[in-house]
Design a protein around this motif. Structure first.
Motif, PDB file in Angstrom:
ATOM      1  N   SER A   1     -11.766   2.544 -16.988  1.00 52.83           N
ATOM      2  CA  SER A   1     -13.119   1.813 -16.238  1.00 52.83           C
ATOM      3  C   SER A   1     -12.666   1.708 -14.729  1.00 52.83           C
ATOM      4  CB  SER A   1     -13.439   0.801 -16.671  1.00 52.83           C
ATOM      5  OG  SER A   1     -14.281  -0.190 -16.072  1.00 52.83           O
ATOM      6  N   ASP A   2     -11.096   1.893 -14.351  1.00 47.01           N
ATOM      7  CA  ASP A   2     -10.634   1.983 -12.753  1.00 47.01           C
ATOM      8  C   ASP A   2      -9.493   2.594 -12.614  1.00 47.01           C
ATOM      9  OD1 ASP A   2     -10.341   1.641 -10.036  1.00 47.01           O
ATOM     10  OD2 ASP A   2     -10.833  -0.606 -10.285  1.00 47.01           O
ATOM     11  N   MET A   3      -8.827   3.076 -12.091  1.00 51.56           N
ATOM     12  CA  MET A   3      -7.282   3.537 -11.548  1.00 51.56           C
ATOM     13  C   MET A   3      -6.562   2.735 -10.419  1.00 51.56           C
ATOM     14  SD  MET A   3      -5.974   6.364 -13.118  1.00 51.56           S
ATOM     15  CE  MET A   3      -6.063   7.897 -11.427  1.00 51.56           C
ATOM     16  N   ASP A   4      -5.404   2.062 -10.381  1.00 53.40           N
ATOM     17  CA  ASP A   4      -5.153   2.513  -8.789  1.00 53.40           C
ATOM     18  C   ASP A   4      -3.657   3.451  -9.159  1.00 53.40           C
ATOM     19  OD1 ASP A   4      -5.846   1.703  -6.919  1.00 53.40           O
ATOM     20  OD2 ASP A   4      -5.565  -0.718  -7.130  1.00 53.40           O
ATOM     21  N   THR A   5      -3.424   4.417  -8.654  1.00 46.15           N
ATOM     22  CA  THR A   5      -1.716   4.698  -8.211  1.00 46.15           C
ATOM     23  C   THR A   5      -1.148   3.978  -7.430  1.00 46.15           C
ATOM     24  OG1 THR A   5      -2.891   6.698  -8.920  1.00 46.15           O
ATOM     25  CG2 THR A   5      -0.909   7.112  -7.582  1.00 46.15           C
ATOM     26  N   ILE A   6       0.034   3.719  -7.041  1.00 46.91           N
ATOM     27  CA  ILE A   6       0.910   2.970  -6.837  1.00 46.91           C
ATOM     28  C   ILE A   6       1.879   3.057  -7.191  1.00 46.91           C
ATOM     29  CG2 ILE A   6       2.390   0.928  -6.725  1.00 46.91           C
ATOM     30  CD1 ILE A   6      -0.137  -0.769  -8.526  1.00 46.91           C
ATOM     31  N   THR A   7       2.621   3.795  -5.577  1.00 47.95           N
ATOM     32  CA  THR A   7       3.988   4.772  -5.514  1.00 47.95           C
ATOM     33  C   THR A   7       5.075   3.412  -4.485  1.00 47.95           C
ATOM     34  OG1 THR A   7       2.550   6.516  -4.827  1.00 47.95           O
ATOM     35  CG2 THR A   7       5.392   5.986  -4.028  1.00 47.95           C
ATOM     36  N   PHE A   8       6.059   3.277  -5.645  1.00 46.71           N
ATOM     37  CA  PHE A   8       6.754   2.043  -5.090  1.00 46.71           C
ATOM     38  C   PHE A   8       8.544   2.602  -5.467  1.00 46.71           C
ATOM     39  CE2 PHE A   8       6.243   2.564  -9.655  1.00 46.71           C
ATOM     40  CZ  PHE A   8       7.685   1.291 -10.498  1.00 46.71           C
ATOM     41  N   GLY A   9       9.299   1.758  -5.181  1.00 52.84           N
ATOM     42  CA  GLY A   9      10.744   2.350  -5.002  1.00 52.84           C
ATOM     43  C   GLY A   9      11.748   0.569  -5.662  1.00 52.84           C
ATOM     44  N   VAL A  10      12.217   1.202  -6.617  1.00 50.51           N
ATOM     45  CA  VAL A  10      12.957  -0.034  -7.369  1.00 50.51           C
ATOM     46  C   VAL A  10      14.643  -0.461  -6.561  1.00 50.51           C
ATOM     47  CG1 VAL A  10      14.123  -0.266  -9.230  1.00 50.51           C
ATOM     48  CG2 VAL A  10      12.703   1.379  -9.386  1.00 50.51           C
ATOM     49  N   ARG A  11      14.210  -1.488  -6.113  1.00 54.60           N
ATOM     50  CA  ARG A  11      14.994  -2.731  -5.034  1.00 54.60           C
ATOM     51  C   ARG A  11      15.141  -4.170  -5.230  1.00 54.60           C
ATOM     52  NH1 ARG A  11      11.310  -4.761  -3.185  1.00 54.60           N
ATOM     53  NH2 ARG A  11      10.442  -4.601  -1.562  1.00 54.60           N
TER      54      ARG A  11
ATOM     55  N   ARG B   1       1.723  -6.123   0.080  1.00 62.75           N
ATOM     56  CA  ARG B   1       3.191  -6.288  -0.796  1.00 62.75           C
ATOM     57  C   ARG B   1       3.440  -5.656  -1.972  1.00 62.75           C
ATOM     58  NH1 ARG B   1      -0.313 -10.927  -4.437  1.00 62.75           N
ATOM     59  NH2 ARG B   1      -1.414  -8.622  -5.493  1.00 62.75           N
ATOM     60  N   ASN B   2       2.971  -3.675  -1.931  1.00 60.44           N
ATOM     61  CA  ASN B   2       3.623  -4.031  -2.940  1.00 60.44           C
ATOM     62  C   ASN B   2       4.413  -2.778  -2.376  1.00 60.44           C
ATOM     63  OD1 ASN B   2       2.281  -4.528  -5.158  1.00 60.44           O
ATOM     64  ND2 ASN B   2       0.609  -2.796  -5.190  1.00 60.44           N
ATOM     65  N   TYR B   3       4.409  -2.249  -0.764  1.00 62.31           N
ATOM     66  CA  TYR B   3       5.477  -0.974  -0.356  1.00 62.31           C
ATOM     67  C   TYR B   3       6.848  -1.796   0.098  1.00 62.31           C
ATOM     68  CZ  TYR B   3       1.099   0.401   1.370  1.00 62.31           C
ATOM     69  OH  TYR B   3      -0.167   2.132   0.571  1.00 62.31           O
ATOM     70  N   THR B   4       7.443  -1.095  -0.509  1.00 65.15           N
ATOM     71  CA  THR B   4       9.012  -0.816  -1.013  1.00 65.15           C
ATOM     72  C   THR B   4      10.209  -1.284   0.524  1.00 65.15           C
ATOM     73  OG1 THR B   4       8.837   0.745  -2.956  1.00 65.15           O
ATOM     74  CG2 THR B   4      11.325  -0.352  -1.408  1.00 65.15           C
ATOM     75  N   SER B   5       9.380  -0.479   1.738  1.00 71.79           N
ATOM     76  CA  SER B   5      10.003  -1.303   2.424  1.00 71.79           C
ATOM     77  C   SER B   5       9.726  -2.286   3.510  1.00 71.79           C
ATOM     78  CB  SER B   5       9.823   0.161   3.789  1.00 71.79           C
ATOM     79  OG  SER B   5       7.869  -0.087   3.636  1.00 71.79           O
ATOM     80  N   LEU B   6       8.995  -3.423   2.852  1.00 71.68           N
ATOM     81  CA  LEU B   6       8.627  -4.155   3.415  1.00 71.68           C
ATOM     82  C   LEU B   6       9.358  -4.949   2.775  1.00 71.68           C
ATOM     83  CD1 LEU B   6       6.786  -6.613   5.151  1.00 71.68           C
ATOM     84  CD2 LEU B   6       5.534  -6.535   3.356  1.00 71.68           C
ATOM     85  N   ALA B   7      10.318  -6.201   3.990  1.00 68.43           N
ATOM     86  CA  ALA B   7      11.102  -6.948   4.316  1.00 68.43           C
ATOM     87  C   ALA B   7      11.437  -8.378   3.791  1.00 68.43           C
ATOM     88  CB  ALA B   7      12.663  -6.349   4.736  1.00 68.43           C
ATOM     89  N   ILE B   8      10.122  -8.342   5.396  1.00 67.28           N
ATOM     90  CA  ILE B   8      10.301  -9.873   6.049  1.00 67.28           C
ATOM     91  C   ILE B   8       9.001 -10.186   7.305  1.00 67.28           C
ATOM     92  CG2 ILE B   8      10.986 -11.014   7.916  1.00 67.28           C
ATOM     93  CD1 ILE B   8      13.843  -8.989   8.008  1.00 67.28           C
ATOM     94  N   TRP B   9       8.525 -11.050   6.006  1.00 71.40           N
ATOM     95  CA  TRP B   9       7.134 -11.792   6.572  1.00 71.40           C
ATOM     96  C   TRP B   9       7.648 -12.702   7.683  1.00 71.40           C
ATOM     97  CZ3 TRP B   9       3.252  -9.321   5.958  1.00 71.40           C
ATOM     98  CH2 TRP B   9       2.282  -8.684   4.426  1.00 71.40           C
ATOM     99  N   CYS B  10       7.204 -12.426   9.227  1.00 68.06           N
ATOM    100  CA  CYS B  10       7.444 -13.925   9.936  1.00 68.06           C
ATOM    101  C   CYS B  10       5.711 -14.403  10.621  1.00 68.06           C
ATOM    102  CB  CYS B  10       8.029 -12.525  11.287  1.00 68.06           C
ATOM    103  SG  CYS B  10       8.247 -13.440  12.593  1.00 68.06           S
ATOM    104  N   GLY B  11       6.133 -15.453  11.306  1.00 66.20           N
ATOM    105  CA  GLY B  11       5.217 -16.010  11.980  1.00 66.20           C
ATOM    106  C   GLY B  11       4.044 -16.023  12.618  1.00 66.20           C
TER     107      GLY B  11
END
Length: 880
Positions: A330-340, A470-480
């Motif tokens: 019915s639906d599909m999302d293709t997600i690319t990610f790194g293991v870290r 949030r699924n991106y491997t590179s995202l490391a820090i959220w800042c207000g």
């Protein structure tokens, strides 16, 4: 507290999903637009395909009103000269002037067999009403630059396949007065939008404040059920190394599944990874959205993702599907990610936070980023080039400054590929949001402290953007926010509700120079210094232990200046002493900051080309010295540094390693040299030779070689020693002070430092040019001409290899700038990626350089020009 949580849940239920789907197409091109003041009909009329819009202007979507006006020659290029002053500013014209209709026809087969059709907007600035086939889709005007929209248009689709979409776009409610302040009069921050568009100290105002459908628009077709907000988390326990067999890691996947139909749906949420299928059965009531947590998957011998210079960046692709029983996918999302796995911990030695990846601490060498283009003309190719340049600088983090955007998925995809960690600010700044007294602001600090006007919209938008990124491997820090906390209710919602609920895997720092990030023990704002510095400052004077903003100059060379300065304004600044300079008005408009006396010590510039050439010597030294000074004290004084800034989204004349047109200057290569994982360097304060080892492994049997060269190329051998380089630190080895005294260099001298392995392979090569005892670079000004041999070969399409050989018996071939050019026009090929540039070659030595570029079918040549080498064009042969 319960009431606040309830409000947050209501906001969170406005949920959207990612843009990689089974049947998805972008609605680019074929758009038309017209000023709303010239259109009398309502949207219900305009959105009927029989209404004639053929006389409307072709529109740029994604784009803004200005990008469309520029396409049709209605405005001059605002990045050139003083053209921006010729464009009407929204504060003077009123919002109606930049309120526009955008429309296009959509040819789409009528949905059958329970198919659902969805219309998605990834970003509209600032408000809009959306009409489709004669019906209005949103009950209330949509607002918020960063809040995505989705509409189920299944029931409105035409059976003949001829559909019409019409959108009226309104500018920000408070466009603000661009009065020369940071963010103008500050009222731009009353909206949930970007703030730089009202002007800053590195940009002039964007006249329409970027009003338009600025991001992508999609039509998505699914079956009866839809996947929303997939979430992939990877867990990497323990302390890992990039090499060797890896212990297992865990992959945790969840997603919402939505049933928009009036029937019960039974199905399976599933994915396949490394030939293993993971699934969960799901039953959905009519209209129900259900959050589904799939079983954890234990990945054996995972290929781990590491930040740039610490390891490689392997990525996995996961097709996440929802299969309806008896109906298929019915639906599909293709997600690319790194293991870290990313963690953070307080370093009690530096009194600052340290970032850890896969259990290893990472010394942060970062760059501050605004946006790729001030008028939001984004492309996957440009994102790739800009992030690649940051990779080539040997940086490992990009901070997205709070007066700009939550960056686009295509930016994060590039960061995933190139190993760039990302610190993502939300939308606030100390300048607009009330940290300081500012007479240029319309309202006082008490009023500005409450910006934006609509806190619920901010929270809703933040929740949406967290899901998107949030699924991106590179995202490391959220800042207000930048240099200030957001209003208390927004801050608490982000910190205590949204982050734990929607992410929970990353560090959330209150604001960019918060004591929770870096204990401010020396007073001030926790940032800086900015502008030209004595190089010894970076080595000798301790600053904030995780400095989020420290930077300097960045004027490009003559070819760069010619792209945006009229010929009459190609006039070099004249330094008058005591920080006073005579500067051309167009340079001033483009935010030039003074090089002070740093140019004149190389000899008074003869003209603007000479000024720009000498500026590159200063650029290289400033940024090499900055990174060397910080890494000399890594894990002693510092856990990280982020340069202000590494790129410009328009033609500014400061803080950039490459110009708006993607042409690198010497700043980039000074950083590249200093940021090597293993780097040999000299402390300018005491002439101590040091090696910094930014890897996880100690190195042994390294040969340190030190030599001096005079202006004629005469060599003085100083010493060479075998030694080791401990992991995670910089170590001093010996001082050159006595050797420099004996050399009695009254006019200046070259200091050559080299680091070789036991097989005599060169690891690090660093050349300093020191002034004479009077502080002037007299030796450089008196150097004889070099006569290097330059060999150029295209080894394959898009790759060129350069060999520079400098014969023995002559001077150093100093500071050679290589440029790949069009053989006919002599214009530089941009972007082009050089393994090194502004290179110096010692007598009797050679250097090999590689250049990558995107071939466009043109004939290419190489332009080489050096400090003591006449500008020469070289034919590029083809390797047989």
């Amino acid at each position: 507290m319960m009431r606040k949580t309830g409000l947050l849940w209501v906001l969170l239920l406005v949920s959207l999903y990612g843009a990689n789907a089974q049947h998805l197409r972008e609605l680019a091109d074929e758009w038309k637009c017209a000023p709303a003041r010239e259109v009398k009909e309502e949207g219900t009329v305009l959105s009927v395909s029989s209404y004639n819009i053929s006389n409307w202007l072709t529109a740029v979507v994604p784009g803004t009103v200005l990008t469309t006006q520029l396409l049709h020659g209605q405005i001059p290029d605002p990045f050139y000269g003083m053209n921006n002053l010729r464009i009407p500013d929204i504060y003077a014209t009123g919002r109606e002037y930049y309120t526009y209709w955008f429309a296009r026809n959509i040819e789409q087969e009528y949905p059958v067999d329970g198919q659902q059709v969805w219309l998605q907007f990834r970003g509209v600035n600032y408000g809009c009403d959306v009409y489709f086939n004669g019906s209005k889709l949103n009950k209330e005007t949509h607002k918020g630059m960063f809040l995505r929209q989705e509409y189920n248009i299944t029931s409105l689709m035409r059976k003949d396949g001829h559909n019409r979409l019409a959108v009226i776009v309104y500018p920000p409610d408070e466009p603000g007065n661009a009065n020369g302040g940071q963010g103008g009069d500050g009222t731009i921050a009353k909206n949930v939008t970007h703030q730089y568009v009202a002007g800053w100290d590195w940009i002039q105002p964007v006249r329409d404040r970027n009003t338009g459908i600025w991001d992508k628009v999609f039509i998505k077709t699914t079956g009866a059920a839809q996947i929303r907000n997939p979430h992939v988390v990877t867990r990497v326990p323990g302390v890992r190394l990039p090499e060797g067999t890896q212990a297992p890691a865990k992959v945790q996947v969840s997603a919402e599944v939505y049933n928009p139909t009036e029937k019960v749906l039974d199905g399976t949420l599933q994915y396949e990874l490394n030939s293993r299928k993971v699934s969960a059965r799901v039953s959905l009531a009519p209209g129900e959205t259900k959050l589904v947590q799939l079983p954890d998957y234990t990945m054996e011998q995972p290929r781990l993702w590491w930040p740039n210079t610490y390891g490689s960046q392997p990525l996995y692709t996961m097709p996440l599907q929802f299969v309806v029983a008896g109906k298929g996918v019915s639906d599909m999302d293709t997600i690319t990610f790194g293991v870290r796995e990313i963690q953070h911990a307080w370093n009690t030695t530096t009194q600052s936070m340290e970032i850890r990846v896969n259990g290893q601490k990472i010394f942060i060498k970062g760059g501050n980023w605004i946006v790729s283009d001030a008028m939001l003309r984004f492309s996957r190719k440009r994102y790739d080039a800009e992030v690649r340049y940051h990779r080539d600088m040997n940086l490992n983090l990009i901070r997205i400054w709070g007066g700009a955007l939550t960056e686009r998925p295509e930016f994060y995809e590039a960061c995933d590929r190139y190993g760039m960690l990302v610190m993502q600010d939300f939308w606030g700044s100390g300048d607009c949001n009330g940290r300081w007294v500012d007479p240029l602001k319309k309202e006082d600090q008490w009023a500005r402290r409450k910006y934006p006007d609509n806190h619920s919209l901010f929270i809703q938008s933040a929740a949406d953007q967290i899901r998107m990124l949030r699924n991106y491997t590179s995202l490391a820090i959220w800042c207000g926010g930048n240099e200030i906390t957001l209003p208390e209710d927004i801050h608490q919602a982000l910190k205590d509700s949204l982050m734990p609920l929607l992410d929970g895997t990353r560090w959330f720092v209150d604001y960019s120079n918060s004591d929770s990030m870096s204990y401010n023990h020396i007073g001030g704002n926790g940032d800086g210094p900015y502008g030209i510095q004595d190089i010894t400052t970076f080595w000798r004077d301790q600053t904030w232990p995780f400095n989020s903003e420290v930077g300097s100059v960045g004027v490009g060379d003559y070819a760069s200046l010619q792209r945006f300065l009229p010929e009459a304004n190609l006039v070099a600044p004249q330094y008058k002493g005591k920080r006073a300079s005579v500067v051309d008005s167009v340079w001033d408009y483009h935010k030039y900051i003074s090089y002070e006396g740093a140019i004149d010590v190389y000899g008074k510039p003869a003209n603007v080309a000479d000024f720009a050439r000498k500026a590159q010597l200063v650029n290289y030294n400033q940024y090499r010295g900055l990174i060397e000074g910080f890494t000399a004290h890594e894990w002693e004084w510092y856990s990280g540094v982020i340069i202000w800034k590494t790129q410009n989204p328009w033609t500014a004349m400061r803080g950039q390693m490459y110009d708006y047109y993607l042409d690198p200057n010497a700043c980039l290569f000074g950083l590249r040299s200093a940021g090597e994982p293993l780097h040999i360097m000299m402390n300018p304060v005491d002439s101590m030779v040091m090696v910094t080892n930014n890897t996880f492994t100690a190195r042994r049997d390294l040969m340190l070689v030190a030599k001096l060269f005079d202006k004629n190329g005469k060599e003085t051998f100083v010493t060479q020693v075998f030694s080791e380089a401990p992991a995670h630190r910089s170590k001093p080895y010996f001082s050159l002070s006595e050797a420099l005294k004996k050399a009695a260099y009254t006019e200046g001298v070259f200091v050559s430092l080299q680091l070789l392995d036991v097989n005599k392979q060169l690891i690090s090569d660093n050349l300093y040019w020191l002034p004479g005892i009077d502080g002037q670079y007299t030796a450089l000004q008196q150097m004889p001409a070099a006569k290097p041999e330059i060999i150029c070969q295209e080894t394959e399409k898009g790759k060129v290899r350069i060999v520079i050989r400098n014969p023995s018996g002559g001077p150093v071939a100093f500071f050679n700038r290589l440029s790949l050019v069009n053989a006919k026009t002599k214009k530089r090929i941009l972007p082009a990626f050089y393994s090194d540039n502004y290179v110096s070659v010692l007598p009797g030595a050679e250097k090999k350089i590689t250049i990558d570029y995107h071939p466009e079918g043109e004939e290419i040549a190489l332009l080489a020009e050096g400090w003591n080498y006449t500008e020469t064009y070289h034919t590029i042969t083809h390797e047989k």
